[in-house]
Design an enzyme around this catalytic site. Structure first.
Site, PDB file in Angstrom:
ATOM      1  N   ASP A  28       0.826  -1.216   0.000  1.00 55.77           N
ATOM      2  CA  ASP A  28       0.000   0.000   0.000  1.00 55.77           C
ATOM      3  C   ASP A  28       0.857   1.261   0.000  1.00 55.77           C
ATOM      4  O   ASP A  28       2.082   1.189   0.109  1.00 55.77           O
ATOM      5  CB  ASP A  28      -0.939  -0.001   1.215  1.00 55.77           C
ATOM      6  CG  ASP A  28      -0.206   0.272   2.522  1.00 55.77           C
ATOM      7  OD1 ASP A  28       0.947  -0.175   2.672  1.00 55.77           O
ATOM      8  OD2 ASP A  28      -0.783   0.941   3.401  1.00 55.77           O
ATOM      9  N   GLU A  69       3.394   1.680   2.554  1.00 55.79           N
ATOM     10  CA  GLU A  69       4.541   0.776   2.405  1.00 55.79           C
ATOM     11  C   GLU A  69       4.598  -0.302   3.470  1.00 55.79           C
ATOM     12  O   GLU A  69       5.675  -0.717   3.881  1.00 55.79           O
ATOM     13  CB  GLU A  69       5.851   1.588   2.429  1.00 55.79           C
ATOM     14  CG  GLU A  69       5.770   2.888   1.664  1.00 55.79           C
ATOM     15  CD  GLU A  69       7.103   3.577   1.470  1.00 55.79           C
ATOM     16  OE1 GLU A  69       7.613   4.139   2.432  1.00 55.79           O
ATOM     17  OE2 GLU A  69       7.618   3.532   0.345  1.00 55.79           O
TER      18      GLU A  69
HETATM   19  C1  NOJ Z   1       8.993   3.255   6.284  1.00 60.68           C
HETATM   20  C2  NOJ Z   1       7.780   3.661   5.519  1.00 60.68           C
HETATM   21  O1  NOJ Z   1       8.087   4.712   4.673  1.00 60.68           O
HETATM   22  C3  NOJ Z   1       6.652   4.024   6.460  1.00 60.68           C
HETATM   23  O2  NOJ Z   1       5.511   4.345   5.735  1.00 60.68           O
HETATM   24  C4  NOJ Z   1       6.377   2.861   7.363  1.00 60.68           C
HETATM   25  O3  NOJ Z   1       5.378   3.202   8.286  1.00 60.68           O
HETATM   26  C5  NOJ Z   1       7.636   2.437   8.088  1.00 60.68           C
HETATM   27  N1  NOJ Z   1       8.694   2.170   7.147  1.00 60.68           N
HETATM   28  C6  NOJ Z   1       7.390   1.223   8.952  1.00 60.68           C
HETATM   29  O4  NOJ Z   1       7.104   0.109   8.140  1.00 60.68           O
HETATM   30  C1  NOJ Z   2       6.342   7.266   4.245  1.00 59.67           C
HETATM   31  C2  NOJ Z   2       4.956   7.292   3.696  1.00 59.67           C
HETATM   32  O1  NOJ Z   2       4.201   6.290   4.342  1.00 59.67           O
HETATM   33  C3  NOJ Z   2       4.961   7.061   2.202  1.00 59.67           C
HETATM   34  O2  NOJ Z   2       3.654   7.179   1.710  1.00 59.67           O
HETATM   35  C4  NOJ Z   2       5.868   8.053   1.534  1.00 59.67           C
HETATM   36  O3  NOJ Z   2       5.910   7.782   0.152  1.00 59.67           O
HETATM   37  C5  NOJ Z   2       7.249   8.015   2.104  1.00 59.67           C
HETATM   38  N1  NOJ Z   2       7.216   8.158   3.552  1.00 59.67           N
HETATM   39  C6  NOJ Z   2       8.136   9.125   1.545  1.00 59.67           C
HETATM   40  O4  NOJ Z   2       7.602  10.376   1.872  1.00 59.67           O
END
Ligand code: NOJ
Ligand code: NOJ
Length: 420
Positions: free
Chosen positions: A163, A166
């Site tokens: 999703d 991520e």
């Molecule tokens: C990094 C991702 O960018 C973020 O969206 C996520 O919550 C954390 N990893 C933990 O999985």
């Molecule tokens: C974490 C977020 O969950 C994700 O949607 C985003 O693309 C990355 N950070 C980078 O900003």
């Protein structure tokens, strides 16, 4: 003031100088957490909101650079998960460390941004600096960037992926919504090239995805699940209530019906009852989803702005609607405003509704105002759920772009309110 600041900080993260190719957009200058990458999703959304702030000449400079970098990204041999690859390094190659991949919202958002630029150029008789087949082509062997992303969507939309946050593998509302929209817009480009075979393929896939989207609606609780058919990744969610659903509606030309409005209310109510700052200070801060624990699970600027944008856009929608009925809105949709129970609003009632919606949008804006750094206009990714202090990635580019697209929607709504 914040609009000027946002634009300034956004520009600082676009086409950063130490990258090999122009067009490289960092998610944030932060190295801890490390956001010094070009995320396909963030970059597409950032370019989309920047579009409206550029003159024709600037559009061509910025978007041709972006489109050239897209070609590089689509074709680098370093991609592990084809066009669903998530993020790229400043040398133009993919980040190949462990990550939640593929993320198939990327090609959809990327093509939506490129299509908007491409159709603008064509309909205004402008000229981009790239060869004509850079964007679209009838030649199946060409590297046309828009065509490549659209064909990829047709090929993979049924496959499970990660999703936008991520974390979770499965079928995602946000991803499917933007995939459907990309194909719908892509149809226009295909038709422009007389490519009726592709146009038909895009249309029929669009319809299939739309049909599939019905599965996300939780009928008894009246909201859209962010994910169904979980197949991997985090499994900590119990409700699947998620602000990504609001973000998804903002990407499409949506009529705002009772289902989307019920969903909106569900999301807002969830966070109103969850965060201390909302409960204690009567704010309207929104985070990703209630079970979130990334950096403690806090409200995000970009999501609070997305809620504002949703409401401001509704002012425009409702205004253009011939018949407004109370059945479009859940009870108590707008805090403090009683929606008249009638099948057809009178002009006076319509006017009051528009005013009430506009003020409601401003609640989200006021919440943002309380948490930005008032000396500099800085916005990070999150602000603390108890005390409001900013945290996680500094100067998040997406925070600025979300603010700007909310502002554009507000400007449009304001004109309507003033005419009334
Ligand atoms: C990094 C991702 O960018 C973020 O969206 C996520 O919550 C954390 N990893 C933990 O999985
Ligand atoms: C974490 C977020 O969950 C994700 O949607 C985003 O693309 C990355 N950070 C980078 O900003």
């Amino acid at each position: 003031w914040q609009e000027t600041k946002s634009l300034y900080f956004l520009h600082k993260n676009v086409s950063v100088r130490d990258a090999t190719f122009p067009g490289f957009i960092i998610a944030s200058p932060s190295l801890e957490p490390n956001y010094y990458f070009h995320w396909v999703r963030d970059a597409a959304l950032v370019m989309k909101s920047l579009f409206k702030y550029l003159s024709d000449k600037e559009k061509i400079v910025f978007f041709d650079d972006y489109a050239k970098l897209v070609l590089q990204h689509q074709n680098t041999k370093t991609n592990i998960s084809s066009l669903g690859e998530v993020k790229y390094k400043k040398d133009g190659t993919a980040y190949t460390g462990p990550w939640g991949r593929p993320q198939n919202d990327g090609p959809a958002l990327r093509s939506l941004t490129l299509i908007e630029y491409f159709l603008y150029i064509k309909s205004n008789n402008l000229k981009y600096s790239l060869p004509d087949d850079h964007f679209y082509s009838l030649n199946p062997k060409s590297h046309a960037v828009i065509k490549k992303d659209l064909d990829y969507i047709v090929k993979v939309w049924k496959e499970k992926d990660y999703d936008l946050w991520e974390e979770v593998k499965g079928d995602h509302f946000f991803t499917k919504m933007v995939q459907a929209e990309a194909l719908l817009q892509g149809m226009k480009v295909a038709n422009l090239y007389g490519d009726s075979i592709s146009a038909i393929k895009y249309e029929s896939t669009y319809e299939e995805i739309n049909e599939f989207l019905n599965k996300f609606f939780n009928v008894s609780q009246k909201y859209f699940f962010s994910t169904i058919n979980w197949s991997g990744g985090h499994n900590t969610k119990t409700t699947y209530i998620d602000t990504a659903t609001i973000l998804a509606f903002n990407q499409i030309k949506h009529p705002y019906n009772i289902n989307s409005n019920n969903n909106f209310k569900k999301v807002v109510d969830t966070f109103r009852n969850l965060y201390k700052i909302n409960k204690n200070r009567n704010e309207y801060a929104l985070g990703r989803y209630p079970e979130d624990f990334y950096f403690g699970g806090n409200p995000w600027f970009l999501l609070t702005a997305a809620a504002g944008e949703y409401i401001y856009k509704m002012v425009d929608r409702v205004n253009r609607q011939y018949k407004i009925s109370s059945s479009q809105f859940p009870k108590d949709f707008i805090p403090g405003f009683k929606i008249p129970q009638t099948k057809q609003f009178s002009p006076e009632q319509k006017n009051q509704l528009l005013q009430a919606l506009f003020s409601y949008g401003d609640e989200f804006l006021k919440t943002i105002q309380k948490h930005v750094d008032l000396n500099s206009g800085r916005m990070d990714e999150q602000f603390h759920r108890d005390n409001g202090y900013m945290l996680s990635a500094k100067h998040l580019t997406w925070s600025y772009s979300a603010f700007l697209s909310m502002k554009k929607a507000r400007d449009k709504a304001q004109v309507i309110i003033q005419i009334k």
